[in-house]
Design an enzyme around this catalytic site. Structure first.
Site, PDB file in Angstrom:
ATOM      1  CD  GLU A   1      -3.256   1.735   3.653  1.00 38.99           C
ATOM      2  OE1 GLU A   1      -2.440   1.005   3.055  1.00 38.99           O
ATOM      3  OE2 GLU A   1      -3.946   1.316   4.605  1.00 38.99           O
TER       4      GLU A   1
ATOM      5  CG  ASP B   1      -0.984  -1.805   1.609  1.00 39.90           C
ATOM      6  OD1 ASP B   1       0.002  -1.563   2.342  1.00 39.90           O
ATOM      7  OD2 ASP B   1      -2.099  -1.278   1.781  1.00 39.90           O
TER       8      ASP B   1
ATOM      9  CG  HIS C   1       0.803   0.435   4.850  1.00 32.97           C
ATOM     10  ND1 HIS C   1      -0.348  -0.315   4.967  1.00 32.97           N
ATOM     11  CD2 HIS C   1       1.519   0.170   5.980  1.00 32.97           C
ATOM     12  CE1 HIS C   1      -0.321  -0.986   6.100  1.00 32.97           C
ATOM     13  NE2 HIS C   1       0.799  -0.721   6.732  1.00 32.97           N
TER      14      HIS C   1
ATOM     15  CG  ASP D   1       1.331   5.408  12.257  1.00 30.17           C
ATOM     16  OD1 ASP D   1       1.770   5.059  13.366  1.00 30.17           O
ATOM     17  OD2 ASP D   1       1.394   4.677  11.256  1.00 30.17           O
TER      18      ASP D   1
HETATM   19  P1  PGA Z   1       3.474  -4.973  11.424  1.00 31.82           P
HETATM   20  O1  PGA Z   1       2.903  -3.693  10.669  1.00 31.82           O
HETATM   21  O2  PGA Z   1       4.790  -4.565  11.990  1.00 31.82           O
HETATM   22  O3  PGA Z   1       2.473  -5.245  12.510  1.00 31.82           O
HETATM   23  O4  PGA Z   1       3.581  -6.066  10.431  1.00 31.82           O
HETATM   24  C1  PGA Z   1       3.748  -3.015   9.794  1.00 31.82           C
HETATM   25  C2  PGA Z   1       3.009  -1.862   9.165  1.00 31.82           C
HETATM   26  O5  PGA Z   1       1.804  -1.979   8.886  1.00 31.82           O
HETATM   27  O6  PGA Z   1       3.655  -0.825   8.932  1.00 31.82           O
END
Ligand code: PGA
Length: 235
Positions: free
Chosen positions: A136, A129, A131, A67
């Site tokens: 999402e 959450d 994702h 992304d």
């Molecule tokens: P993080 O993010 O590695 O900073 O916890 C993970 C994500 O949102 O996919």
């Protein structure tokens, strides 16, 4: 999908970096799918160290990132910048072979991946959450690369990397869930107790309210958790 519980995030980084390093040794033209966020940083650090020690050649490796933010005025907050800093500048990868989704290739990113031969190993983090990428809750399981609106919780989580929450972009381009499911091997890493709920729900239910649960359908998905992230699942 297989859940693997390790004692620490250090152990996870050691094991996942070995999988990547061995993958490159076996197939110097391997196609890697890569993730940003704090989770894979240790793995990338270990890859850089092992690549140096073992003289591993990344010059023919191709990468596709999951992304990238849209409407992001600060280049140093881009995921391209993150990848340069945390991985690409430390290995001998050809930057021309490193790809990111963006406004210009939304409709063609999946095709680019397919034409390159498809992703051999996809690295993933997971949001609180559930994702993966910026998919999402509610994102259809058959989604391809698309523009995603970030949920409030995600904006809040990501604000720790920015000066203020108002600086966090609210849109991104992300591989879709179907794009991710097409990778031949998926490695999702979850560390810390704030990921425990997400790991519990991805292992229990299989629906769009927990995007990561799509991996239950994958033949070769390894879910690496430390003890804290795995504390709510039955082993
Ligand atoms: P993080 O993010 O590695 O900073 O916890 C993970 C994500 O949102 O996919």
């Amino acid at each position: 999908m297989k859940i693997i519980v390790k004692n620490s995030k250090k152990e996870i980084a050691e094991e996942v970096s070995d999988i990547i390093i061995n993958g490159v040794k076996e197939n110097p033209r391997i196609i890697l799918g890569l993730a940003t966020g704090s989770t894979p940083i240790d793995t990338y650090k270990d890859i850089i160290e092992k690549a140096k020690e073992q003289k591993v050649d990344f010059s023919k490796v191709t990468t596709f990132n999951l992304d990238e933010y849209l409407d992001n005025p600060d280049e140093t907050q881009s995921y391209r910048y993150f990848m340069d800093t945390h991985l690409f500048n430390g290995i001998n990868i050809n930057k021309k072979n490193t790809h990111f989704p963006g406004i210009d290739n939304i409709g063609t990113y999946d095709e680019m991946i397919a034409k390159s031969g498809g992703i051999d190993i996809q690295i993933l983090g997971i949001g609180r959450d559930g994702h993966i990428g910026f998919n999402e809750p509610g994102t259809p399981f058959d989604s391809k690369t698309h523009i995603a609106e970030l949920k409030e919780e995600t904006i809040k989580d990501n604000s720790r990397f920015f000066r203020s929450i108002d600086d966090v972009p609210t849109r991104a381009v992300t591989m879709g869930l179907d794009t991710i499911l097409h990778a031949r091997k998926v490695i999702l890493i979850a560390t810390g107790e704030n990921k425990a709920e997400a790991i519990k729900s991805m292992s229990e239910k299989n629906d769009v309210n927990c995007p990561a649960s799509i991996l239950q359908k994958h033949q070769d998905a390894l879910i690496y958790c430390d003890k804290e992230a795995a504390e709510l699942i039955n082993k």
